[in-house]
Design a protein around this motif. Structure first.
Motif, mmCIF file in Angstrom:
data_model
loop_
_atom_site.group_PDB
_atom_site.id
_atom_site.type_symbol
_atom_site.label_atom_id
_atom_site.label_comp_id
_atom_site.label_asym_id
_atom_site.label_seq_id
_atom_site.Cartn_x
_atom_site.Cartn_y
_atom_site.Cartn_z
ATOM 1 N N PHE A 23 -6.474 -8.536 24.143
ATOM 2 C CA PHE A 23 -5.789 -9.421 24.738
ATOM 3 C C PHE A 23 -4.917 -10.059 23.627
ATOM 4 O O PHE A 23 -5.652 -10.669 22.545
ATOM 5 C CB PHE A 23 -6.458 -10.353 25.435
ATOM 6 C CG PHE A 23 -7.063 -9.823 26.764
ATOM 7 C CD1 PHE A 23 -6.442 -8.966 27.462
ATOM 8 C CD2 PHE A 23 -8.663 -10.268 26.985
ATOM 9 C CE1 PHE A 23 -7.096 -8.547 28.654
ATOM 10 C CE2 PHE A 23 -9.193 -9.611 28.011
ATOM 11 C CZ PHE A 23 -8.519 -8.901 28.673
ATOM 12 N N ASP A 24 -3.705 -10.069 23.804
ATOM 13 C CA ASP A 24 -2.692 -10.634 22.747
ATOM 14 C C ASP A 24 -2.719 -12.132 23.012
ATOM 15 O O ASP A 24 -2.154 -12.571 24.248
ATOM 16 C CB ASP A 24 -1.234 -10.007 22.948
ATOM 17 C CG ASP A 24 -0.105 -10.666 21.574
ATOM 18 O OD1 ASP A 24 -0.863 -11.504 20.956
ATOM 19 O OD2 ASP A 24 0.790 -10.356 21.890
ATOM 20 N N PRO A 25 -3.062 -13.153 22.340
ATOM 21 C CA PRO A 25 -3.044 -14.651 22.374
ATOM 22 C C PRO A 25 -1.659 -15.229 22.678
ATOM 23 O O PRO A 25 -1.429 -16.094 23.301
ATOM 24 C CB PRO A 25 -3.769 -15.324 21.128
ATOM 25 C CG PRO A 25 -4.665 -14.224 20.498
ATOM 26 C CD PRO A 25 -3.643 -12.783 20.902
ATOM 27 N N ALA A 26 -0.787 -14.431 22.266
ATOM 28 C CA ALA A 26 0.764 -15.014 22.389
ATOM 29 C C ALA A 26 1.275 -14.783 23.642
ATOM 30 O O ALA A 26 2.290 -15.264 24.192
ATOM 31 C CB ALA A 26 1.623 -14.121 21.318
ATOM 32 N N VAL A 27 0.442 -13.962 24.787
ATOM 33 C CA VAL A 27 1.040 -13.761 26.165
ATOM 34 C C VAL A 27 0.908 -15.089 26.758
ATOM 35 O O VAL A 27 1.889 -15.561 27.209
ATOM 36 C CB VAL A 27 -0.086 -13.014 26.693
ATOM 37 C CG1 VAL A 27 0.342 -12.905 28.251
ATOM 38 C CG2 VAL A 27 0.096 -11.588 26.151
ATOM 39 N N GLY A 28 -0.195 -15.795 26.560
ATOM 40 C CA GLY A 28 -0.048 -17.156 27.235
ATOM 41 C C GLY A 28 -0.153 -17.179 28.692
ATOM 42 O O GLY A 28 -0.060 -16.111 29.393
ATOM 43 N N PRO A 29 0.339 -18.187 29.259
ATOM 44 C CA PRO A 29 0.552 -18.249 30.667
ATOM 45 C C PRO A 29 1.778 -17.914 31.122
ATOM 46 O O PRO A 29 3.112 -18.299 30.559
ATOM 47 C CB PRO A 29 0.227 -19.725 31.214
ATOM 48 C CG PRO A 29 0.693 -20.587 29.788
ATOM 49 C CD PRO A 29 0.359 -19.511 28.792
#
Length: 459
Positions: free
Chosen positions: A332-338
């Motif tokens: 999971f890429d943390p930069a995706v976000g909501p």
């Protein structure tokens, strides 16, 4: 030739003239009464012959009188059919000759010397009348040929017109029959479409309930963990409270021990709260998945949503088959976000893709149980750009045959055996992603090696 012989000789000539006239003017159709009269044109000649024989007459003008009578009858017939152009031409042709014959006969009876005196003039006049007669007869003949040609052409045109009208009538009949058939077929198709839509709604509901059943099985396993934690920490907390009460009843209390017990109790309560919220979150997700989508987009943590449904799908499959095991890999890429999505709909899509992935690796495991094969399902997220997020669901299962790759997003198409799939999962998923969220859903697959579904969503 004697006078009586001349009269008898005039009969066949008169009959020939009359016969030609009847044929030329088609008198049996045009003037049937006159046609019958002309059949008897020889009777006056016989009467004259009998009169001359009975009274021993030697009048040389009897044959001319008879011919004048015949031409008079011809003129009368031509007047009757003057609307026919060749008849008018014949009337014009015969008029000078009849006029000449009448004048000559009149002079022969009244003034024979004058006729003798101007014999050359009368001979020239007769020649001119005969030439005039022959010329206009030829003209009338040509006119008749031309009219006959026009008549035949008109008849051909009329036949063609009638044929076209008959063909048009037949075509209209066929078109009417075809229209009635098509109308009936349209009605049948409309009824079939209504039934199909009703059946589709039932199948969609069945697909939804099937995914809900799988989700419920996963939830039953997943929710057990936080409930166990809640129960265990509740029991430990009760013991800590008992120890704290005992310590408070002692004459010499230990403040340090009480503080430690309170600290442990506080931590337990926090853990109970955490796992209780986890259980509540799972239940809430199940309720959201089961009820109809509102279509409202809300900020949703894509990483959490994907991880939650991955584990629910896995535990749902294990609830049906305890022998199944698979490796779950996440990136999971943390930069995706909501991002703003309809979480219920996107959850259904992810659950369907995860379920298909686990099904594929399970079938490959069943096909080669002793080949050292490890079923693996991987889910990853990545923010490609500032306006696009990507979700990949990858498995190392059987893959999709090349012959059916173009059909996998079609409604009611499935590669699963009868009774194991409705063929609506990927179709509904495709519609949710493309039409509901304005994204894309694509597939990469290699038969015998695995499949990867790629979801792109506008961030």
């Amino acid at each position: 030739m004697s006078v009586n012989g001349a009269i008898l000789f005039a009969i066949p000539i008169a009959l020939l003239i009359v016969r030609s006239l009847r044929r030329f003017l088609d008198l049996p159709k045009r003037l049937p009464g006159w046609d019958k009269f002309l059949n008897s044109i020889w009777i006056p000649a016989i009467v004259l012959f009998l009169i001359a024989w009975a009274f021993k007459l030697k009048t040389s003008q009897l044959d001319e009188t008879y011919f004048l009578f015949v031409f008079g009858v011809v003129v009368a017939v031509l007047v009757q059919v003057r609307d026919y152009r060749p008849a008018r031409t014949l009337l014009l042709a015969i008029a000078p000759y009849v006029l000449y014959s009448a004048i000559e006969l009149l002079l022969a009876v009244t003034d024979w010397d004058l006729l003798k005196r101007y014999d050359g003039f009368f001979d020239n006049s007769r020649g001119f009348a005969v030439i005039w007669l022959i010329t206009f007869i030829l003209i009338a003949r040509n006119q008749k040929k031309h009219l006959e040609k026009e008549r035949l052409q008109r008849e051909e045109e009329e036949k063609a017109k009638q044929l076209i009208e008959a063909q048009n009538a037949e075509l209209e009949r066929l078109v009417a029959e075809r229209t009635a058939t098509l109308t009936q077929q349209a009605e049948e198709l409309r009824d079939a479409l209504t039934e199909l839509r009703a059946m589709q709604a039932q199948l969609v509901q069945a697909e939804k309930m099937a995914s809900l059943g799988e989700l419920t099985a996963g939830i039953a396993h997943e929710i057990q963990n936080p409930l166990n934690f809640v129960t265990n920490f509740s029991d430990v907390s009760a013991e800590l409270v008992s120890e704290l009460e005992e310590e408070q009843q002692r004459p010499e209390r230990d403040p340090g021990l009480e503080a430690e017990l309170l600290d442990d109790l506080k931590q337990n309560l926090q853990k109970i709260t955490h796992h209780g919220q986890r259980a509540a979150s799972i239940v809430r997700g199940m309720l959201e998945h089961s009820r109809a989508s509102t279509g409202e987009r809300q900020p949703t943590e894509i990483n959490n949503l994907a991880d939650e449904y991955l584990r629910l799908a896995y535990h749902g499959l294990r609830a049906k088959d305890k022998t199944f095991n698979a490796t779950l890999a996440t990136d999971f890429d943390p930069a995706v976000g909501p991002i703003e999505v309809v979480s219920q709909d996107l959850g259904r899509v992810l659950l369907n893709l995860f379920t298909n992935a686990f099904y594929a690796v399970q079938k490959r495991k069943e096909a080669c149980p002793d080949a050292g094969y490890t079923p693996t399902v991987t889910v990853s997220t990545h923010r490609n750009t500032a306006t696009e997020v990507e979700i990949r669901v990858c498995d190392n299962g059987l893959g999709i045959p090349e012959a059916v790759r173009a059909k996998i997003f079609q409604p009611f198409f499935t590669t699963k055996p009868t009774g194991e799939g409705t063929g609506l999962g990927l179709s509904l998923s495709y519609d949710i992603i493309t039409k509901g969220h304005g994204g894309t859903l694509t597939v990469k697959t290699q038969e015998g090696e695995g499949t990867e579904f790629i979801i792109t969503l506008p961030a």
